[in-house]
Design a protein around this motif. Structure first.
Motif, mmCIF file in Angstrom:
data_model
loop_
_atom_site.group_PDB
_atom_site.id
_atom_site.type_symbol
_atom_site.label_atom_id
_atom_site.label_comp_id
_atom_site.label_asym_id
_atom_site.label_seq_id
_atom_site.Cartn_x
_atom_site.Cartn_y
_atom_site.Cartn_z
ATOM 1 N N GLN A 64 9.176 12.890 -4.937
ATOM 2 C CA GLN A 64 10.557 12.523 -5.036
ATOM 3 C C GLN A 64 11.111 12.826 -6.236
ATOM 4 O O GLN A 64 12.504 13.088 -6.448
ATOM 5 N N ASN A 90 6.892 9.333 -7.347
ATOM 6 C CA ASN A 90 7.305 8.841 -5.849
ATOM 7 C C ASN A 90 7.032 7.490 -6.070
ATOM 8 O O ASN A 90 6.748 6.831 -6.964
ATOM 9 N N ASN A 91 7.613 6.975 -4.766
ATOM 10 C CA ASN A 91 7.384 5.386 -4.804
ATOM 11 C C ASN A 91 6.139 4.912 -3.972
ATOM 12 O O ASN A 91 6.467 4.067 -3.338
ATOM 13 N N ARG A 92 5.147 5.662 -3.765
ATOM 14 C CA ARG A 92 4.066 5.324 -3.154
ATOM 15 C C ARG A 92 3.469 3.973 -3.795
ATOM 16 O O ARG A 92 3.028 3.310 -2.894
ATOM 17 N N PRO A 94 5.222 0.966 -4.914
ATOM 18 C CA PRO A 94 6.435 0.440 -5.062
ATOM 19 C C PRO A 94 6.894 0.049 -6.432
ATOM 20 O O PRO A 94 6.158 -0.908 -6.963
ATOM 21 N N THR A 98 12.878 -1.051 -6.180
ATOM 22 C CA THR A 98 12.934 -1.348 -4.901
ATOM 23 C C THR A 98 13.867 -2.247 -4.451
ATOM 24 O O THR A 98 13.514 -3.561 -4.750
ATOM 25 N N ARG A 122 9.450 8.689 5.388
ATOM 26 C CA ARG A 122 9.092 7.892 4.611
ATOM 27 C C ARG A 122 9.758 6.590 4.738
ATOM 28 O O ARG A 122 10.800 6.562 5.357
ATOM 29 N N GLU A 124 10.240 2.672 3.580
ATOM 30 C CA GLU A 124 9.826 1.477 2.467
ATOM 31 C C GLU A 124 10.840 0.553 2.249
ATOM 32 O O GLU A 124 12.070 0.334 3.120
ATOM 33 N N ARG A 126 11.333 -4.227 0.985
ATOM 34 C CA ARG A 126 11.085 -5.119 0.240
ATOM 35 C C ARG A 126 11.570 -6.496 0.718
ATOM 36 O O ARG A 126 12.551 -6.668 1.053
ATOM 37 N N HIS A 133 5.233 0.668 1.072
ATOM 38 C CA HIS A 133 5.763 2.087 1.196
ATOM 39 C C HIS A 133 4.785 2.734 2.187
ATOM 40 O O HIS A 133 3.730 2.178 1.885
ATOM 41 N N ASP A 135 4.539 6.704 4.089
ATOM 42 C CA ASP A 135 4.741 8.080 4.329
ATOM 43 C C ASP A 135 3.693 8.954 5.163
ATOM 44 O O ASP A 135 2.667 8.820 5.000
#
Length: 244
Positions: A64, A90-92, A94, A98, A122, A124, A126, A133, A135
């Motif tokens: 990202q 990236n937000n793998r 979180p 988020t 992807r 994700e 909350r 998350h 992807d």
């Protein structure tokens, strides 16, 4: 198709260009073990830093944001980063940023030079203090065309997936993710093309990170990063009817 392709347009950065699936960034003429490649603060943990024909198991479709760090700031990561750092974010796992609720993203592309296609998805979200998350990405490209015709033995196939979750509390968070990366690519040129040399790379990766903000006058925040991988690759060639 790889991190090297993505960063080569940056001033001062080039790539090893060994194959369609193996192009490691070179920063100001420095490469291999002197350039650190990391994802979310944890090193790529592969063998591309000692062998340029091996790919970096981080795909641009999973990134990202990519930051290139040069100069004194690289001292934070030790001697392996003396030439620079390519930091993929990236937000793998979180982050506390988020947003509440769920959202998704789908990307795709086609390339004419190699009859290639790629795509990723992807998701994700909350709910309260828990963020998740997931992807998945996949790409395929055949032998690419050159002004002199098709480059033999230059096809590439990659895919990967990840799932992760974090628990977010008032003064910080803690999270973890498991990801898997597969890359099967051919090595073009001369004897390699004649022998159909190709590399089958697989990596399963566990990462964790978190932070706690303190009220101390001496320590503002305590952060940690943790990573472990199971990595292997097979180098294959065709010789006298035998695959090795």
């Amino acid at each position: 198709a790889n991190i090297g392709d993505l960063t080569m347009s940056t001033p001062g950065v080039s790539g090893s260009g060994f194959a369609a699936g193996a192009n490691r960034p070179i920063i100001r003429g420095v490469d291999n073990a002197r350039v650190r490649i990391q994802e979310n603060g944890v090193g790529a943990m592969d063998v591309s830093d000692i062998g340029e024909d091996h790919g970096v198991p981080i795909d641009p479709l999973a990134a990202q944001r990519i930051e290139i760090i040069r100069g004194p700031a690289t001292l934070r990561w030790g001697s392996q980063a003396i030439g620079g750092v390519v930091s993929v974010e990236n937000n793998r796992i979180p982050s506390p940023n988020t947003l509440q609720g769920f959202r998704g993203e789908i990307r795709g592309a086609f390339t004419s030079v190699d009859n290639g296609n790629e795509g990723s998805i992807r998701i994700e979200g909350r709910d309260g203090p828990v963020a998740v998350h997931a992807d998945f990405f996949k790409r395929f490209a055949g032998d690419y065309m050159t002004p002199r015709g098709r480059q033999a033995n230059s096809a590439v196939h990659m895919q990967g997936a990840s799932v992760g979750a974090s628990y977010i509390f008032q003064n910080g968070y803690i999270g973890a993710a498991v990801s898997h990366f597969e890359s099967f690519y051919h090595v073009p040129g001369g004897e390699a093309a004649d022998n159909r040399v190709r590399i089958d790379l697989r990596q399963t990766r566990f990462t964790s990170k978190g932070e706690v903000r303190t009220d101390s006058a001496y320590i503002d925040t305590v952060r940690f990063w943790l990573g472990a991988v199971n990595y292997k690759h097979d180098e294959r060639a065709f010789d006298a009817g035998v695959d090795t």
